[in-house]
Design an enzyme around this catalytic site. Structure first.
Site, mmCIF file in Angstrom:
data_model
loop_
_atom_site.group_PDB
_atom_site.id
_atom_site.type_symbol
_atom_site.label_atom_id
_atom_site.label_comp_id
_atom_site.label_asym_id
_atom_site.label_seq_id
_atom_site.Cartn_x
_atom_site.Cartn_y
_atom_site.Cartn_z
ATOM 1 N N ALA A 86 0.847 -1.200 0.000
ATOM 2 C CA ALA A 86 0.000 0.000 0.000
ATOM 3 C C ALA A 86 0.877 1.244 0.000
ATOM 4 O O ALA A 86 2.099 1.153 -0.117
ATOM 5 C CB ALA A 86 -0.906 -0.022 1.224
ATOM 6 N N ASN A 87 0.282 2.406 0.107
ATOM 7 C CA ASN A 87 1.052 3.645 0.264
ATOM 8 C C ASN A 87 0.325 4.560 1.241
ATOM 9 O O ASN A 87 -0.740 4.215 1.755
ATOM 10 C CB ASN A 87 1.273 4.319 -1.096
ATOM 11 C CG ASN A 87 -0.029 4.687 -1.758
ATOM 12 O OD1 ASN A 87 -0.767 5.535 -1.270
ATOM 13 N ND2 ASN A 87 -0.342 4.024 -2.869
ATOM 14 N N ARG A 88 0.926 5.717 1.509
ATOM 15 C CA ARG A 88 0.435 6.556 2.608
ATOM 16 C C ARG A 88 -0.701 7.505 2.227
ATOM 17 O O ARG A 88 -1.075 8.369 2.997
ATOM 18 C CB ARG A 88 1.581 7.400 3.174
ATOM 19 C CG ARG A 88 2.648 6.591 3.841
ATOM 20 C CD ARG A 88 3.694 7.519 4.461
ATOM 21 N NE ARG A 88 4.879 6.774 4.831
ATOM 22 C CZ ARG A 88 4.972 6.055 5.930
ATOM 23 N NH1 ARG A 88 3.959 5.977 6.764
ATOM 24 N NH2 ARG A 88 6.087 5.404 6.205
ATOM 25 N N SER A 89 -1.253 7.385 1.038
ATOM 26 C CA SER A 89 -2.319 8.312 0.644
ATOM 27 C C SER A 89 -3.530 8.169 1.565
ATOM 28 O O SER A 89 -3.963 7.054 1.871
ATOM 29 C CB SER A 89 -2.734 8.012 -0.800
ATOM 30 O OG SER A 89 -3.939 8.694 -1.091
ATOM 31 N N ALA B 189 -3.470 7.692 -5.480
ATOM 32 C CA ALA B 189 -2.077 7.259 -5.508
ATOM 33 C C ALA B 189 -2.104 5.764 -5.837
ATOM 34 O O ALA B 189 -2.180 4.918 -4.940
ATOM 35 C CB ALA B 189 -1.417 7.518 -4.159
#
Ligand code: CTP
Length: 399
Positions: free
Chosen positions: A209-212, A275
């Site tokens: 995942a990512n931090r969006s 994102a």
């Protein structure tokens, strides 16, 4: 007949102003709306369910555990089978319950269960309205997307004066019309927005995942709806609530996001704020990967579809204006220019997401608008303000 066919669920709270809600029922019906009422226990001290039923022409609901009511329509259907909810008068107690998410009677349960747009017309003693607790609840409810009309200033019961009078029935009707009959530069337009991260599964319990946070994308969807657009929001996994009144499609992976975006076309304007993970795990398994002593698993990655580029390069159904975001940590504008070219979009909103900026997950953003005609840099703004300004700017660029 400005409200022709609109189904209004009117929650009547307990206060002397409840008598005015009877007039409100009449005014709503004059304009073609169907009105169904819920009366709190407090409301029934001032007006009767019979009066509400007679004026609305529909059974008035009062009791969460009423066997007839539950068999007939049920509180969840009450929360769903309408186009809009009005709370008038909204007492300090009802506002507190809504802000806190309480559900201890029919009115508060329905208000918690509904995803419909809500219009609140508060009425209470001025001291109660101005109390920090009520003002705090007001801020919470506004952030939740609840709309307000009033309270008005003027003489009140107990010979007091100040803010707290219920808005007049015709003012409530006007506020409702404004909510339901959209106005603004994007009326008649369909706006498609992607938001949040994507999750790419490794196995059934793990993912990349990512931090969006989705804050910027969701704010854009809300701003487009405020500007009168019909909005489709395709959102990856976020903790934000669905913006009220906006069709929100939940997806997990980039592939699902692309499919949802394609299914939502045609659109006049598409804003890709998500994102999206650039890669997915090539051999994601249905079974949880077990730890084995001495063996380190390695992940083989496969490239995800580029949603922005796919849509921007479409021959049929390409949205009139296609906007991408660029999340960069260095040489922001240089990279954004390259992205504009590579992805084939009309505008790139570039932001610096280095850790020090706090943009990822934060409430503020500093953006650069990069297009074929040049670069425009905006000052640091709240994400809601970036959204409103961006939507206003894009409305002018639509063919
Ligand atoms: N985007 C997309 N689909 C992808 C990757 C990105 O639609 N698979 C969109 C994003 O929503 C954003 C823009 O492309 O509007 C830029 O995304 P970004 O991740 O910043 O750029 P990349 O193309 O991934 O380039 P890089 O990661 O190398 O910076």
């Amino acid at each position: 007949m400005t409200l022709s066919g609109q189904r209004v669920l009117l929650v009547i709270g307990g206060g002397i102003a409840a008598y005015k809600s009877l007039d409100l029922i009449r005014r709503l019906r004059e304009r073609g709306a169907r009105v169904r009422c819920i009366l709190t226990a407090g409301a029934q001290q001032f007006v009767t369910p019979l009066a509400a039923a007679s004026l609305s022409g529909e059974h008035a609901h009062t009791d969460l555990f009423d066997r007839d009511d539950e068999a007939d329509i049920g509180h969840i259907r009450l929360a769903r089978d309408a186009d809009v909810v009005i709370v008038a008068p909204a007492t300090a107690n009802l506002m507190a319950k809504m802000a806190g998410g309480h559900a201890d009677d029919l009115a508060s349960t329905v208000l918690l269960a509904t995803t419909l747009p809500i219009l609140l017309a508060p009425a209470m003693n001025p001291r109660m309205w101005l109390h920090p607790a009520t003002q705090r609840n007001l801020a919470v409810l506004m952030a939740d997307g609840v709309r307000f009309v009033g309270p008005n200033e003027g003489p009140m019961a107990e010979a007091e004066t100040g803010p707290g009078r219920l808005a007049e029935p015709l003012e409530i009707v006007a506020a409702l019309e404004q909510m339901l009959v959209p106005s603004g530069p994007l009326v008649g337009r369909h706006v498609l927005v992607t938001s949040g991260p994507t999750h790419e599964p490794i196995d059934p319990v793990r993912y990349i995942a990512n931090r969006s946070s989705g804050k910027q994308g969701h704010a854009i969807a809300r701003a487009a709806a405020e500007a009168g657009a019909r909005v489709t929001l395709v959102s990856g996994p976020v903790t934000l609530p669905d913006p009220p009144g906006i069709r929100t499609i939940h997806v997990e992976t980039a592939a699902e996001m692309l499919a949802a975006v394609e299914a939502a076309l045609p659109a006049d304007l598409a804003i890709f704020a998500a994102a999206v993970a650039d890669w997915r795990v090539a051999d994601a398994t249905d079974r949880k990967i077990k730890k084995e002593p001495g063996r380190l698993p390695s992940l083989a990655l496969a490239e995800n579809p580029d949603i922005l580029a796919t849509i921007a390069h479409r021959v049929s159904d390409r949205p009139g204006v296609v906007v991408g975001f660029a999340a960069e940590t260095n040489d922001v504008v240089v990279h954004a220019r390259q992205k504009l070219e590579r992805k084939g979009c009309d505008l790139i909103v570039a932001n610096d997401v280095s850790t020090a900026t706090g943009v990822m997950g934060g409430d503020d953003n500093t953006v650069h608008l990069v297009s074929a005609t040049g670069v425009e840099t905006w000052p640091k703004l709240r994400k809601e303000d970036v959204a409103r300004r961006l939507v206003a700017e894009l409305a002018q660029r639509l063919p």
